[in-house]
Design an enzyme around this catalytic site. Structure first.
Site, PDB file in Angstrom:
ATOM      1  N   ASP A 100       0.827  -1.200   0.000  1.00 33.50           N
ATOM      2  CA  ASP A 100       0.000   0.000   0.000  1.00 33.50           C
ATOM      3  C   ASP A 100       0.866   1.257   0.000  1.00 33.50           C
ATOM      4  O   ASP A 100       0.512   2.275  -0.612  1.00 33.50           O
ATOM      5  CB  ASP A 100      -0.908  -0.014   1.239  1.00 33.50           C
ATOM      6  CG  ASP A 100      -1.993   1.040   1.189  1.00 33.50           C
ATOM      7  OD1 ASP A 100      -2.312   1.518   0.091  1.00 33.50           O
ATOM      8  OD2 ASP A 100      -2.527   1.384   2.257  1.00 33.50           O
ATOM      9  N   CYS A 120       2.772  11.513  -0.407  1.00 34.90           N
ATOM     10  CA  CYS A 120       3.750  12.595  -0.402  1.00 34.90           C
ATOM     11  C   CYS A 120       3.299  13.647   0.604  1.00 34.90           C
ATOM     12  O   CYS A 120       2.176  14.139   0.532  1.00 34.90           O
ATOM     13  CB  CYS A 120       3.865  13.229  -1.775  1.00 34.90           C
ATOM     14  SG  CYS A 120       4.924  14.680  -1.743  1.00 34.90           S
TER      15      CYS A 120
END
Lengths: 325, 325
Positions: free
Chosen positions: A36, A265
């Site tokens: 994941d 991110c």
């Protein structure tokens, strides 16, 4: 520090006892970083780095490490090497007794690939909402369950253990808040298919502790106790650890997390970061809850991987323990 | 959204009722961004930006905004403009009924400056440990209490409200874990001097929810109930919000936080980030707890300030709501 000479209670998979304060004495962490986590990272990693990553996670004491995904390479280019990667790590359980290496399979074709490579644990990925089922699986919720039925059936007949993921359990970007009854209905259907465990995902990270308690309460009222449930929180709004604490108090003792917070991110608006395993372990060990994880070793691994990804780890505990990469 | 035409119950300072689930119905956020946040930021901000920042925080619905510090400019260059800044914001309470603008005063000299400018709320800053008292205050704990005594006495005699901060309540970088009895002893001494409220600080962010419950339990056993306590968590290890949840369950209803997580560079090893007000508000509103804060307005303010600081906000909720600056 984990002693690898003999299996621990965690490795033996014994049931999790509950302490007098209502918290579990031990938590099994379902490490999702290599699957994941990496699938949402844009920097392509060499297969050697991925294999070393999984080995290091096992060495740090993690005993459930989701290794990769047998989804079509077109959809997740980062994991297109699943066929080559899995054999490189498949022998790790001999070195680390009790280590399980589940792989995600989207359909029967994926199951065939996983079976051919000797996987012993698989996971299927369902949606609690129609919109996400349509967008992510190109099916209605009912159709997705029909697709999963032969996968789970054949897997369990072959002696595999199957985990069911359920996404959008708390909020959906198109539908808004998701009714607990809807989540319970789809979740029960996945368990009834033969899934041994159901992981409740807050895919967009909007959930708060009261929602966690309400959903777990709705499952309990429907006859699904916390011993069959895991929680999978995203830290998009910083809520993952508080939500985990609420889930622990409801009796959940399996928690998904991603080493170093891999998978979102930290500088993008669309950040969908998983709960960082290190932040989770810091809390669990502070609460005196056993995990089997050696935190310095894990944080060093995340820092090492962050170097390969070319950016600092978004995990606060990693930064506090070992500094930015 | 806060209606500024008449004071809310929060603004009137009424006691916080407790709900059937044990959580407070309302939480008063003690916003420390302009003081505790900015004093740890290395980019010098123009006084106009600081004044606008405080005004925007009030406009977003915050009703306790710690404005600045009357510490010697040599120690905190960022706040060397306290004398000029305070008069620029001192009239805000007329516009925002119930708004309080506490200022930190380290000693009698600082109190004189605060009194001369008409401050109505001050805070003193003590340490639970000898090592931090020695390093931060250049005194023993007992000597620091002697120093505070005339400050608190003169302030309360002048009608001011005094808050006591207590740092290193959970861990100390030199002494390690801090005994609850020690924290309670120093905390009670500050309250006995005349502090109306005591803010328990996890200065290095190592605390976990069990420690929070243990410390609040120790205070209760010593006769200090949660109605006189506030909590001040740092997110260094990602624990701040889980710790806050534990404190709320113990009856605490005043929580310190810093807009945008101001006060710790997210990329430095020495990050000492305060709990971000936005992450806190997201959880509180999700729990149905009233704060009076308009979250989009607050997040926009943090993004605006992040632009002045030249770096993205470390708050996850800010990034999720408005994106990186």
């Amino acid at each position: 520090m984990t002693d690898h000479t003999e299996p621990t209670v965690l490795e033996l998979g014994l049931p999790m006892p509950v302490r007098s304060d209502g918290l579990p004495a031990r938590v099994r962490i379902h490490e999702v970083g290599p699957r994941d986590g990496l699938q949402n990272e844009s920097v392509a990693l060499p297969i050697e780095v991925k294999a070393e990553f999984i080995g290091r996670l096992a060495q740090a004491g993690l005993r459930t490490v989701e290794a990769t995904s047998f989804v079509h390479p077109k959809w997740v280019p980062q994991l297109a090497d699943a066929e080559e990667l899995f054999p490189r790590v498949a022998e790790l359980p001999r070195q680390y007794p009790g280590l399980r290496l589940p792989v995600l399979v989207p359909n029967e074709r994926g199951l065939d690939r996983a079976l051919a490579l000797g996987a012993t644990d698989i996971a299927v990925f369902g949606s609690a909402t129609e919109t996400f089922a349509s967008r992510n699986l190109n099916r209605t919720v009912a159709e997705s369950l029909e697709m999963f039925a032969p996968v789970v059936h054949r897997a369990t007949e072959s002696g595999l253990t199957v985990r069911g993921y359920l996404s959008m359990c708390f909020g959906d970007p198109w539908e808004g808040p998701v009714a607990a009854e809807q989540v319970v209905a789809v979740g029960k259907a996945l368990l009834d298919l033969g899934c041994a465990e159901l992981s409740l995902g807050d895919t967009i990270g909007t959930g708060t502790p009261g929602q966690v308690e309400a959903l777990l309460g709705a499952f309990a009222a429907a006859g699904v106790g916390p011993e069959r449930l895991a929680v999978h929180f995203h830290d998009t709004y910083g809520q993952a650890l508080a939500n985990t604490l609420a889930a622990l108090r409801c009796g959940v003792s399996v928690v998904d997390a991603s080493a170093g917070g891999l998978g979102g991110c930290p500088y993008a608006k669309s950040a969908t970061g998983n709960l960082a395993t290190e932040d989770l372990v810091w809390m669990l060990h502070g609460l005196g809850i056993e995990t089997g994880v050696d935190l310095p070793s894990l944080a060093a691994t995340s820092q090492w991987l962050a170097g390969h990804l070319g950016r600092p780890s978004p995990s606060r505990a990693v930064r506090a323990l070992v500094g930015p990469s």
